[in-house]
Design a protein around this motif. Structure first.
Motif, PDB file in Angstrom:
ATOM      1  N   LEU A   1       0.972  -1.171   0.040  1.00  0.00           N
ATOM      2  CA  LEU A   1       0.004  -0.011   0.147  1.00  0.00           C
ATOM      3  C   LEU A   1       0.765   1.282  -0.012  1.00  0.00           C
ATOM      4  CD1 LEU A   1      -2.908  -1.116   2.463  1.00  0.00           C
ATOM      5  CD2 LEU A   1      -2.962  -0.778  -0.067  1.00  0.00           C
ATOM      6  N   ALA A   2       1.998   1.115   0.466  1.00  0.00           N
ATOM      7  CA  ALA A   2       2.771   2.410   0.354  1.00  0.00           C
ATOM      8  C   ALA A   2       4.029   1.998  -0.534  1.00  0.00           C
ATOM      9  CB  ALA A   2       3.464   2.723   1.878  1.00  0.00           C
ATOM     10  N   PRO A   3       4.115   2.162  -1.879  1.00  0.00           N
ATOM     11  CA  PRO A   3       4.876   1.816  -2.821  1.00  0.00           C
ATOM     12  C   PRO A   3       6.110   2.809  -2.829  1.00  0.00           C
ATOM     13  CG  PRO A   3       3.064   2.520  -3.917  1.00  0.00           C
ATOM     14  CD  PRO A   3       2.730   2.293  -2.482  1.00  0.00           C
ATOM     15  N   LEU A   4       6.001   4.095  -2.561  1.00  0.00           N
ATOM     16  CA  LEU A   4       6.926   4.944  -2.582  1.00  0.00           C
ATOM     17  C   LEU A   4       7.274   5.357  -1.478  1.00  0.00           C
ATOM     18  CD1 LEU A   4       6.051   6.750  -6.001  1.00  0.00           C
ATOM     19  CD2 LEU A   4       7.814   4.888  -5.613  1.00  0.00           C
ATOM     20  N   GLU A   5       8.247   5.127  -0.552  1.00  0.00           N
ATOM     21  CA  GLU A   5       8.419   5.228   0.570  1.00  0.00           C
ATOM     22  C   GLU A   5       9.315   6.690   0.618  1.00  0.00           C
ATOM     23  OE1 GLU A   5      11.206   3.512   4.006  1.00  0.00           O
ATOM     24  OE2 GLU A   5       9.431   2.067   3.830  1.00  0.00           O
ATOM     25  N   GLN A   6       8.940   7.602   1.748  1.00  0.00           N
ATOM     26  CA  GLN A   6       9.762   8.905   1.674  1.00  0.00           C
ATOM     27  C   GLN A   6      10.879   8.647   2.521  1.00  0.00           C
ATOM     28  OE1 GLN A   6       6.602  11.315   3.436  1.00  0.00           O
ATOM     29  NE2 GLN A   6       5.524  11.208   1.507  1.00  0.00           N
ATOM     30  N   SER A   7      11.731   9.405   2.751  1.00  0.00           N
ATOM     31  CA  SER A   7      12.781   9.513   3.758  1.00  0.00           C
ATOM     32  C   SER A   7      12.372   9.402   5.114  1.00  0.00           C
ATOM     33  CB  SER A   7      13.785  10.741   3.524  1.00  0.00           C
ATOM     34  OG  SER A   7      12.954  11.863   3.779  1.00  0.00           O
ATOM     35  N   PHE A   8      13.090   8.833   6.098  1.00  0.00           N
ATOM     36  CA  PHE A   8      12.355   8.435   7.478  1.00  0.00           C
ATOM     37  C   PHE A   8      12.004   9.572   7.945  1.00  0.00           C
ATOM     38  CE2 PHE A   8      12.913   7.756  11.897  1.00  0.00           C
ATOM     39  CZ  PHE A   8      12.105   7.122  12.180  1.00  0.00           C
ATOM     40  N   GLN A   9      10.855   9.719   8.626  1.00  0.00           N
ATOM     41  CA  GLN A   9      10.300  10.847   9.646  1.00  0.00           C
ATOM     42  C   GLN A   9       9.826  10.120  10.830  1.00  0.00           C
ATOM     43  OE1 GLN A   9      10.815  14.222   8.911  1.00  0.00           O
ATOM     44  NE2 GLN A   9      11.701  13.322   6.928  1.00  0.00           N
ATOM     45  N   PRO A  10      10.451  10.761  11.891  1.00  0.00           N
ATOM     46  CA  PRO A  10       9.976  10.119  13.078  1.00  0.00           C
ATOM     47  C   PRO A  10       8.727  10.092  13.581  1.00  0.00           C
ATOM     48  CG  PRO A  10      11.383  11.714  13.647  1.00  0.00           C
ATOM     49  CD  PRO A  10      11.384  11.674  12.249  1.00  0.00           C
ATOM     50  N   ILE A  11       8.103  11.394  13.206  1.00  0.00           N
ATOM     51  CA  ILE A  11       6.402  11.416  13.301  1.00  0.00           C
ATOM     52  C   ILE A  11       5.805  11.377  12.258  1.00  0.00           C
ATOM     53  CG2 ILE A  11       5.092  13.124  14.357  1.00  0.00           C
ATOM     54  CD1 ILE A  11       7.321  14.148  16.264  1.00  0.00           C
ATOM     55  N   VAL A  12       4.428  10.822  12.082  1.00  0.00           N
ATOM     56  CA  VAL A  12       3.769  10.934  11.181  1.00  0.00           C
ATOM     57  C   VAL A  12       2.322  11.417  11.754  1.00  0.00           C
ATOM     58  CG1 VAL A  12       2.906   8.468  10.991  1.00  0.00           C
ATOM     59  CG2 VAL A  12       2.699   9.946   9.025  1.00  0.00           C
ATOM     60  N   ARG A  13       1.892  12.452  11.427  1.00  0.00           N
ATOM     61  CA  ARG A  13       0.516  13.152  11.851  1.00  0.00           C
ATOM     62  C   ARG A  13      -0.653  12.150  11.553  1.00  0.00           C
ATOM     63  NH1 ARG A  13       2.633  15.354  16.112  1.00  0.00           N
ATOM     64  NH2 ARG A  13       4.300  17.025  15.534  1.00  0.00           N
ATOM     65  N   ARG A  14      -1.681  12.189  12.230  1.00  0.00           N
ATOM     66  CA  ARG A  14      -2.837  11.448  11.698  1.00  0.00           C
ATOM     67  C   ARG A  14      -3.218  11.555  10.373  1.00  0.00           C
ATOM     68  NH1 ARG A  14      -5.818   7.460  13.922  1.00  0.00           N
ATOM     69  NH2 ARG A  14      -8.120   7.391  13.067  1.00  0.00           N
ATOM     70  N   LEU A  15      -3.205  13.051  10.161  1.00  0.00           N
ATOM     71  CA  LEU A  15      -4.165  13.468   8.857  1.00  0.00           C
ATOM     72  C   LEU A  15      -2.948  12.883   7.543  1.00  0.00           C
ATOM     73  CD1 LEU A  15      -5.215  17.045   9.432  1.00  0.00           C
ATOM     74  CD2 LEU A  15      -6.573  15.238   9.376  1.00  0.00           C
ATOM     75  N   ASP A  16      -1.785  12.511   7.915  1.00  0.00           N
ATOM     76  CA  ASP A  16      -0.716  12.229   7.034  1.00  0.00           C
ATOM     77  C   ASP A  16      -0.639  10.909   6.924  1.00  0.00           C
ATOM     78  OD1 ASP A  16      -0.287  15.000   6.309  1.00  0.00           O
ATOM     79  OD2 ASP A  16       1.099  15.149   7.995  1.00  0.00           O
ATOM     80  N   GLN A  17      -1.295   9.859   7.594  1.00  0.00           N
ATOM     81  CA  GLN A  17      -1.260   8.598   7.894  1.00  0.00           C
ATOM     82  C   GLN A  17      -1.961   7.809   6.648  1.00  0.00           C
ATOM     83  OE1 GLN A  17      -2.577   7.422  11.798  1.00  0.00           O
ATOM     84  NE2 GLN A  17      -0.756   8.553  12.674  1.00  0.00           N
TER      85      GLN A  17
ATOM     86  N   GLU B   1     -16.459  -3.006   4.342  1.00  0.00           N
ATOM     87  CA  GLU B   1     -16.506  -1.937   5.551  1.00  0.00           C
ATOM     88  C   GLU B   1     -15.394  -2.156   6.394  1.00  0.00           C
ATOM     89  OE1 GLU B   1     -20.361  -1.860   7.600  1.00  0.00           O
ATOM     90  OE2 GLU B   1     -21.362  -2.667   5.962  1.00  0.00           O
ATOM     91  N   PHE B   2     -14.115  -2.103   5.663  1.00  0.00           N
ATOM     92  CA  PHE B   2     -12.914  -2.170   6.446  1.00  0.00           C
ATOM     93  C   PHE B   2     -12.068  -0.991   5.983  1.00  0.00           C
ATOM     94  CE2 PHE B   2      -8.606  -4.101   6.220  1.00  0.00           C
ATOM     95  CZ  PHE B   2      -8.080  -3.954   7.472  1.00  0.00           C
ATOM     96  N   GLU B   3     -11.610  -0.490   6.949  1.00  0.00           N
ATOM     97  CA  GLU B   3     -10.450   0.842   6.794  1.00  0.00           C
ATOM     98  C   GLU B   3      -9.175   0.357   7.485  1.00  0.00           C
ATOM     99  OE1 GLU B   3     -11.520   5.003   7.111  1.00  0.00           O
ATOM    100  OE2 GLU B   3     -10.005   4.837   9.038  1.00  0.00           O
ATOM    101  N   ARG B   4      -7.962   0.462   6.843  1.00  0.00           N
ATOM    102  CA  ARG B   4      -6.794   0.242   7.201  1.00  0.00           C
ATOM    103  C   ARG B   4      -5.805   1.478   7.294  1.00  0.00           C
ATOM    104  NH1 ARG B   4      -1.751  -1.831   6.020  1.00  0.00           N
ATOM    105  NH2 ARG B   4      -0.857  -3.730   6.922  1.00  0.00           N
ATOM    106  N   ARG B   5      -5.315   1.835   8.452  1.00  0.00           N
ATOM    107  CA  ARG B   5      -4.534   2.917   8.597  1.00  0.00           C
ATOM    108  C   ARG B   5      -2.925   2.435   9.001  1.00  0.00           C
ATOM    109  NH1 ARG B   5      -5.209   8.225   9.560  1.00  0.00           N
ATOM    110  NH2 ARG B   5      -7.380   8.170   9.437  1.00  0.00           N
ATOM    111  N   ASN B   6      -2.024   3.045   8.184  1.00  0.00           N
ATOM    112  CA  ASN B   6      -0.679   2.628   8.419  1.00  0.00           C
ATOM    113  C   ASN B   6      -0.432   3.645   9.557  1.00  0.00           C
ATOM    114  OD1 ASN B   6      -0.606   0.716   7.005  1.00  0.00           O
ATOM    115  ND2 ASN B   6       0.697   1.662   5.406  1.00  0.00           N
TER     116      ASN B   6
END
Length: 186
Positions: free
Chosen positions: A71-87, A96-101
């Motif tokens: 689901l995340a084919p193009l990984e960005q450079s490592f960031q230690p925090i990912v805000r909920r809006l950016d997950q 009726e399934f939702e999957r959040r990284n």
């Protein structure tokens, strides 16, 4: 289910096609390994339909990758925090399934957290794990769910946590209530 073209679904379709090609597989060969039809796989790769959770599970098993890597084919450079809006969030509307990284993306780290929400009276079955022997910790945030791991059913309610090492089939089944849970994978 028809898909409206958008950059995220276009990227997923291209990534899945690229994975198959890098593994030197034809659509027929991939169909044989996943048990999915060649036509379905072709439509997914052309972004004509969205894959279901079970379809992603089968593909992850063939490629020996966590679903998050599908689901995340193009990984960005490592960031230690990912805000909920950016997950990144992936949805399978048919179940009726939702999957959040939840975890910040990183191919270098070994623990990953996923938040899942499965609607009421839904069932998702994964025939085999993407990575056999991977440790899972499933913590229920709300609702109730029955998790069957390799034939043994576990009834979980809010606040319960199930720890298991996965080698075979898993089934997620909700009752009359939806369920939200977090899975930590290591």
């Amino acid at each position: 289910m028809n898909v409206t073209s958008n950059p995220a679904s276009d990227k997923l379709a291209a990534h899945l096609r690229g994975l198959r090609e890098r593994h030197g597989m034809t659509l027929d060969a991939l169909a044989g390994k996943t048990g999915l039809s060649r036509a379905t796989l072709s439509r997914i790769e052309k972004n004509e339909v969205s894959p279901t959770a079970e379809t992603l599970g089968r593909l992850a098993t063939v490629y020996a990758l966590p679903i998050s890597q599908l689901l995340a084919p193009l990984e960005q450079s490592f960031q230690p925090i990912v805000r909920r809006l950016d997950q990144p969030v992936w949805t399978d509307a048919t179940q009726e399934f939702e999957r959040r990284n939840v975890s910040p993306p990183s191919g270098q780290l070994s623990v990953e957290m996923i938040e899942g929400t499965l609607g009421a009276q839904q069932r998702i079955a994964y025939d085999a794990p993407a990575i056999p022997g991977q440790e899972h910790h499933l913590y229920v945030l709300s609702g109730q769910i029955e998790i069957t791991v390799e034939g043994k059913a576990h009834d979980l309610r809010q606040g319960d946590c199930l720890r298991y090492i996965l080698f075979g089939e898993t089934v997620f089944k909700t009752t009359h209530l939806p369920c939200t849970y977090v899975i930590a994978l290591s």
